[in-house]
Design a protein around this motif. Structure first.
Motif, PDB file in Angstrom:
ATOM      1  N   ALA A  19       1.040  -1.482   0.011  1.00  0.00           N
ATOM      2  CA  ALA A  19      -0.375   0.190   0.337  1.00  0.00           C
ATOM      3  C   ALA A  19       0.824   1.182   0.071  1.00  0.00           C
ATOM      4  O   ALA A  19       2.722   0.643   0.295  1.00  0.00           O
ATOM      5  CB  ALA A  19      -1.026   0.022   1.124  1.00  0.00           C
ATOM      6  N   LYS A  20       0.989   2.460  -0.231  1.00  0.00           N
ATOM      7  CA  LYS A  20       1.157   3.574  -0.013  1.00  0.00           C
ATOM      8  C   LYS A  20       0.887   4.381   0.496  1.00  0.00           C
ATOM      9  O   LYS A  20      -0.725   3.960   0.712  1.00  0.00           O
ATOM     10  CB  LYS A  20       1.455   3.713  -1.918  1.00  0.00           C
ATOM     11  CG  LYS A  20       0.882   4.235  -2.085  1.00  0.00           C
ATOM     12  CD  LYS A  20       1.113   4.814  -3.853  1.00  0.00           C
ATOM     13  CE  LYS A  20       0.199   5.760  -4.968  1.00  0.00           C
ATOM     14  NZ  LYS A  20       0.789   6.045  -6.085  1.00  0.00           N
ATOM     15  N   THR A  21       1.400   5.266   0.449  1.00  0.00           N
ATOM     16  CA  THR A  21       1.018   6.334   1.650  1.00  0.00           C
ATOM     17  C   THR A  21       0.028   7.786   0.748  1.00  0.00           C
ATOM     18  O   THR A  21      -0.112   7.773  -0.437  1.00  0.00           O
ATOM     19  CB  THR A  21       1.259   8.107   2.360  1.00  0.00           C
ATOM     20  OG1 THR A  21       2.289   8.188   1.789  1.00  0.00           O
ATOM     21  CG2 THR A  21       2.117   7.010   3.944  1.00  0.00           C
ATOM     22  N   TYR A  75       0.298   7.273   8.930  1.00  0.00           N
ATOM     23  CA  TYR A  75       0.661   5.562   7.525  1.00  0.00           C
ATOM     24  C   TYR A  75      -0.331   5.232   7.695  1.00  0.00           C
ATOM     25  O   TYR A  75       0.404   4.210   7.342  1.00  0.00           O
ATOM     26  CB  TYR A  75       2.472   6.278   8.214  1.00  0.00           C
ATOM     27  CG  TYR A  75       3.304   6.910   8.217  1.00  0.00           C
ATOM     28  CD1 TYR A  75       4.114   6.613   7.294  1.00  0.00           C
ATOM     29  CD2 TYR A  75       3.834   8.277   8.916  1.00  0.00           C
ATOM     30  CE1 TYR A  75       4.501   7.372   5.956  1.00  0.00           C
ATOM     31  CE2 TYR A  75       4.891   8.938   7.867  1.00  0.00           C
ATOM     32  CZ  TYR A  75       5.018   8.767   6.936  1.00  0.00           C
ATOM     33  OH  TYR A  75       5.873   9.241   6.161  1.00  0.00           O
ATOM     34  N   HIS A  77      -3.062   4.884   7.523  1.00  0.00           N
ATOM     35  CA  HIS A  77      -4.572   3.851   6.539  1.00  0.00           C
ATOM     36  C   HIS A  77      -3.312   2.795   5.702  1.00  0.00           C
ATOM     37  O   HIS A  77      -3.877   2.083   5.357  1.00  0.00           O
ATOM     38  CB  HIS A  77      -4.883   4.924   6.167  1.00  0.00           C
ATOM     39  CG  HIS A  77      -6.365   6.089   6.794  1.00  0.00           C
ATOM     40  ND1 HIS A  77      -5.481   6.905   7.527  1.00  0.00           N
ATOM     41  CD2 HIS A  77      -7.550   5.740   6.547  1.00  0.00           C
ATOM     42  CE1 HIS A  77      -6.620   7.549   8.033  1.00  0.00           C
ATOM     43  NE2 HIS A  77      -7.858   6.063   8.040  1.00  0.00           N
ATOM     44  N   SER A  78      -2.612   3.590   5.459  1.00  0.00           N
ATOM     45  CA  SER A  78      -1.558   2.377   4.505  1.00  0.00           C
ATOM     46  C   SER A  78      -1.092   1.064   5.249  1.00  0.00           C
ATOM     47  O   SER A  78      -1.071   0.461   4.190  1.00  0.00           O
ATOM     48  CB  SER A  78      -0.227   3.594   3.739  1.00  0.00           C
ATOM     49  OG  SER A  78       0.370   3.900   4.268  1.00  0.00           O
TER      50      SER A  78
END
Length: 94
Positions: A19-21, A75, A77-78
């Motif tokens: 995932a990513k921010t 951070y 959420h990711s």
């Protein structure tokens, strides 16, 4: 077989998630220091906003959002999204 699964068809398992921010625009003063002066964002933040050790507090995102999103929120959420294959493995290993 999905590209994020390892092992044989019989014993497939996940070894990592992805995932990513989110992304946001930095103000020109920060961009200049980071991109043209090779300054680390935390140090540039301290200089522009006259703070000390901001990267251990709310971070740049906290300052820019007036505390609506702090560095940790940014951070979390990711990280949660990277864990989706472990939360719902039936959708990925089926």
């Amino acid at each position: 077989k999905n590209c994020d699964q390892n092992g044989s068809e019989k014993d497939r398992k996940f070894t990592w998630g992805y995932a990513k921010t989110a992304a946001f625009l930095l103000p020109p003063a920060l961009c200049d220091l980071v991109l043209h002066k090779n300054m680390e964002l935390g140090h540039a933040d301290d200089m522009v906003f006259r703070r000390v050790n901001s990267k251990h507090g709310s971070g740049t995102v906290g300052k820019l959002t007036d505390g609506q999103i702090d560095r940790m929120d940014y951070y979390v959420h990711s990280l949660k999204m990277a864990l989706i294959p472990w939360i719902r493995p039936e959708l990925y290993l089926g």
